[in-house]
Design a protein around this motif. Structure first.
Motif, PDB file in Angstrom:
ATOM      1  N   TYR A  59       0.799  -1.223   0.000  1.00  0.00           N
ATOM      2  CA  TYR A  59       0.000   0.000   0.000  1.00  0.00           C
ATOM      3  C   TYR A  59       0.838   1.283   0.000  1.00  0.00           C
ATOM      4  O   TYR A  59       0.486   2.224  -0.716  1.00  0.00           O
ATOM      5  CB  TYR A  59      -1.017  -0.001   1.140  1.00  0.00           C
ATOM      6  CG  TYR A  59      -2.046  -1.091   1.002  1.00  0.00           C
ATOM      7  CD1 TYR A  59      -2.699  -1.305  -0.213  1.00  0.00           C
ATOM      8  CD2 TYR A  59      -2.372  -1.924   2.060  1.00  0.00           C
ATOM      9  CE1 TYR A  59      -3.640  -2.316  -0.356  1.00  0.00           C
ATOM     10  CE2 TYR A  59      -3.313  -2.929   1.927  1.00  0.00           C
ATOM     11  CZ  TYR A  59      -3.942  -3.117   0.720  1.00  0.00           C
ATOM     12  OH  TYR A  59      -4.879  -4.120   0.585  1.00  0.00           O
ATOM     13  N   ARG A  63       0.216   4.041  -2.908  1.00  0.00           N
ATOM     14  CA  ARG A  63      -0.304   5.371  -2.568  1.00  0.00           C
ATOM     15  C   ARG A  63       0.486   6.484  -3.271  1.00  0.00           C
ATOM     16  O   ARG A  63      -0.017   7.588  -3.420  1.00  0.00           O
ATOM     17  CB  ARG A  63      -0.250   5.582  -1.061  1.00  0.00           C
ATOM     18  CG  ARG A  63      -1.325   4.854  -0.325  1.00  0.00           C
ATOM     19  CD  ARG A  63      -1.365   5.245   1.144  1.00  0.00           C
ATOM     20  NE  ARG A  63      -2.404   4.518   1.804  1.00  0.00           N
ATOM     21  CZ  ARG A  63      -2.193   3.516   2.663  1.00  0.00           C
ATOM     22  NH1 ARG A  63      -0.972   3.153   2.977  1.00  0.00           N
ATOM     23  NH2 ARG A  63      -3.206   2.889   3.217  1.00  0.00           N
ATOM     24  N   ARG A  71      -3.901   4.466  -7.712  1.00  0.00           N
ATOM     25  CA  ARG A  71      -4.045   4.849  -6.296  1.00  0.00           C
ATOM     26  C   ARG A  71      -5.447   4.510  -5.787  1.00  0.00           C
ATOM     27  O   ARG A  71      -5.608   4.046  -4.662  1.00  0.00           O
ATOM     28  CB  ARG A  71      -3.741   6.339  -6.110  1.00  0.00           C
ATOM     29  CG  ARG A  71      -2.286   6.696  -6.333  1.00  0.00           C
ATOM     30  CD  ARG A  71      -1.944   8.096  -5.850  1.00  0.00           C
ATOM     31  NE  ARG A  71      -2.766   9.144  -6.403  1.00  0.00           N
ATOM     32  CZ  ARG A  71      -2.485   9.852  -7.495  1.00  0.00           C
ATOM     33  NH1 ARG A  71      -1.376   9.591  -8.173  1.00  0.00           N
ATOM     34  NH2 ARG A  71      -3.282  10.810  -7.899  1.00  0.00           N
ATOM     35  N   GLU A  75      -6.434   2.017  -2.761  1.00  0.00           N
ATOM     36  CA  GLU A  75      -7.219   2.497  -1.623  1.00  0.00           C
ATOM     37  C   GLU A  75      -8.454   1.625  -1.405  1.00  0.00           C
ATOM     38  O   GLU A  75      -8.820   1.313  -0.275  1.00  0.00           O
ATOM     39  CB  GLU A  75      -7.621   3.960  -1.822  1.00  0.00           C
ATOM     40  CG  GLU A  75      -8.224   4.588  -0.594  1.00  0.00           C
ATOM     41  CD  GLU A  75      -7.324   4.524   0.637  1.00  0.00           C
ATOM     42  OE1 GLU A  75      -7.873   4.428   1.758  1.00  0.00           O
ATOM     43  OE2 GLU A  75      -6.081   4.550   0.519  1.00  0.00           O
ATOM     44  N   ARG A  76      -9.086   1.198  -2.488  1.00  0.00           N
ATOM     45  CA  ARG A  76     -10.259   0.321  -2.373  1.00  0.00           C
ATOM     46  C   ARG A  76      -9.879  -0.988  -1.686  1.00  0.00           C
ATOM     47  O   ARG A  76     -10.568  -1.446  -0.768  1.00  0.00           O
ATOM     48  CB  ARG A  76     -10.827   0.047  -3.765  1.00  0.00           C
ATOM     49  CG  ARG A  76     -12.021  -0.891  -3.770  1.00  0.00           C
ATOM     50  CD  ARG A  76     -12.674  -1.011  -5.138  1.00  0.00           C
ATOM     51  NE  ARG A  76     -11.776  -1.216  -6.248  1.00  0.00           N
ATOM     52  CZ  ARG A  76     -11.364  -2.413  -6.687  1.00  0.00           C
ATOM     53  NH1 ARG A  76     -11.779  -3.520  -6.087  1.00  0.00           N
ATOM     54  NH2 ARG A  76     -10.558  -2.517  -7.724  1.00  0.00           N
ATOM     55  N   CYS A  78      -7.233  -1.486   0.231  1.00  0.00           N
ATOM     56  CA  CYS A  78      -6.798  -1.176   1.594  1.00  0.00           C
ATOM     57  C   CYS A  78      -8.009  -1.034   2.518  1.00  0.00           C
ATOM     58  O   CYS A  78      -8.028  -1.606   3.609  1.00  0.00           O
ATOM     59  CB  CYS A  78      -5.960   0.100   1.577  1.00  0.00           C
ATOM     60  SG  CYS A  78      -5.273   0.535   3.172  1.00  0.00           S
ATOM     61  N   GLN A  79      -9.015  -0.301   2.087  1.00  0.00           N
ATOM     62  CA  GLN A  79     -10.211  -0.100   2.911  1.00  0.00           C
ATOM     63  C   GLN A  79     -10.964  -1.411   3.136  1.00  0.00           C
ATOM     64  O   GLN A  79     -11.464  -1.668   4.226  1.00  0.00           O
ATOM     65  CB  GLN A  79     -11.133   0.941   2.262  1.00  0.00           C
ATOM     66  CG  GLN A  79     -10.552   2.334   2.244  1.00  0.00           C
ATOM     67  CD  GLN A  79     -10.208   2.846   3.625  1.00  0.00           C
ATOM     68  OE1 GLN A  79     -10.977   2.697   4.563  1.00  0.00           O
ATOM     69  NE2 GLN A  79      -9.042   3.439   3.765  1.00  0.00           N
ATOM     70  N   GLN A 146      -0.969   2.021   7.559  1.00  0.00           N
ATOM     71  CA  GLN A 146      -2.400   2.220   7.725  1.00  0.00           C
ATOM     72  C   GLN A 146      -2.730   2.518   9.190  1.00  0.00           C
ATOM     73  O   GLN A 146      -3.851   2.818   9.528  1.00  0.00           O
ATOM     74  CB  GLN A 146      -3.101   0.950   7.244  1.00  0.00           C
ATOM     75  CG  GLN A 146      -4.587   0.954   7.356  1.00  0.00           C
ATOM     76  CD  GLN A 146      -5.154  -0.264   6.661  1.00  0.00           C
ATOM     77  OE1 GLN A 146      -4.884  -0.503   5.517  1.00  0.00           O
ATOM     78  NE2 GLN A 146      -5.941  -1.038   7.375  1.00  0.00           N
TER      79      GLN A 146
END
Length: 171
Positions: A59, A63, A71, A75-76, A78-79, A146
């Motif tokens: 990640y 980023r 990116r 992020e998708r 990671c979330q 994170q």
């Protein structure tokens, strides 16, 4: 071995542990508690290491990717990791060893569901996320980018599975 080589090796180990848990869950009768707890711990430990490595090695690089679409994909993923892990944590809390022994069928169904979800996730990561690393900036490993210490839950899982008690008996 580069940092990413270490990560990819851990990803392969996670696939192996997932396959082991899926195979156990296909049994009609439960294995012995010690065999099952050992497999659950191998899986949990590998999952936690993989999450930590992803958070430190994948990640952060993505980023900083030049492409905003890359990116956004990172992020998708990671979330969604947080939600996926919350389901895993709830699963481990719902199925301590005594519940598994009493209700093998419910546990086996839940494991088959969780492992299918994880295999799907691993496939999507390898197809959609990992290729983005080719064009991502090179970085050293970053600590808990994170802000999540994935390994902290390992102590709860070890206690739940009686792993420390087993270590004490062996000593």
């Amino acid at each position: 071995m580069s940092n990413l080589d270490q990560f990819f090796a851990e990803h392969r180990r996670l696939r192996e542990c997932t396959a082991e848990m899926a195979a156990i869950a296909r049994r009609l009768d439960p294995p012995g508690v010690e065999e099952l707890n050992d497999a659950r711990w191998r899986f949990s430990r590998t999952l936690l290491r993989t999450l930590t490595l992803k958070d430190r090695m994948v990640y952060p690089r993505l980023r900083l990717h030049a492409d905003p679409a890359a990116r956004a994909v990172a992020e998708r993923f990671c979330q969604s990791t947080t939600a996926d892990y919350e389901r895993f944590a709830a699963h481990t809390k719902r199925f301590p060893p005594d519940v598994v022994v009493r209700d093998w069928r419910a546990y086996a169904v839940a494991v088959r569901l969780r492992t299918a979800e994880l295999v799907d996730r691993l496939d999507r990561e390898e197809r959609e996320l990992f290729p983005l690393l080719d064009d991502a900036p090179r970085l050293a490993s970053m600590p808990f980018s994170q802000g999540t210490n994935w390994a902290a839950d390992a102590w709860r899982i070890r206690a739940l599975l009686g792993m420390d008690a087993a270590d004490d008996r062996a000593a």
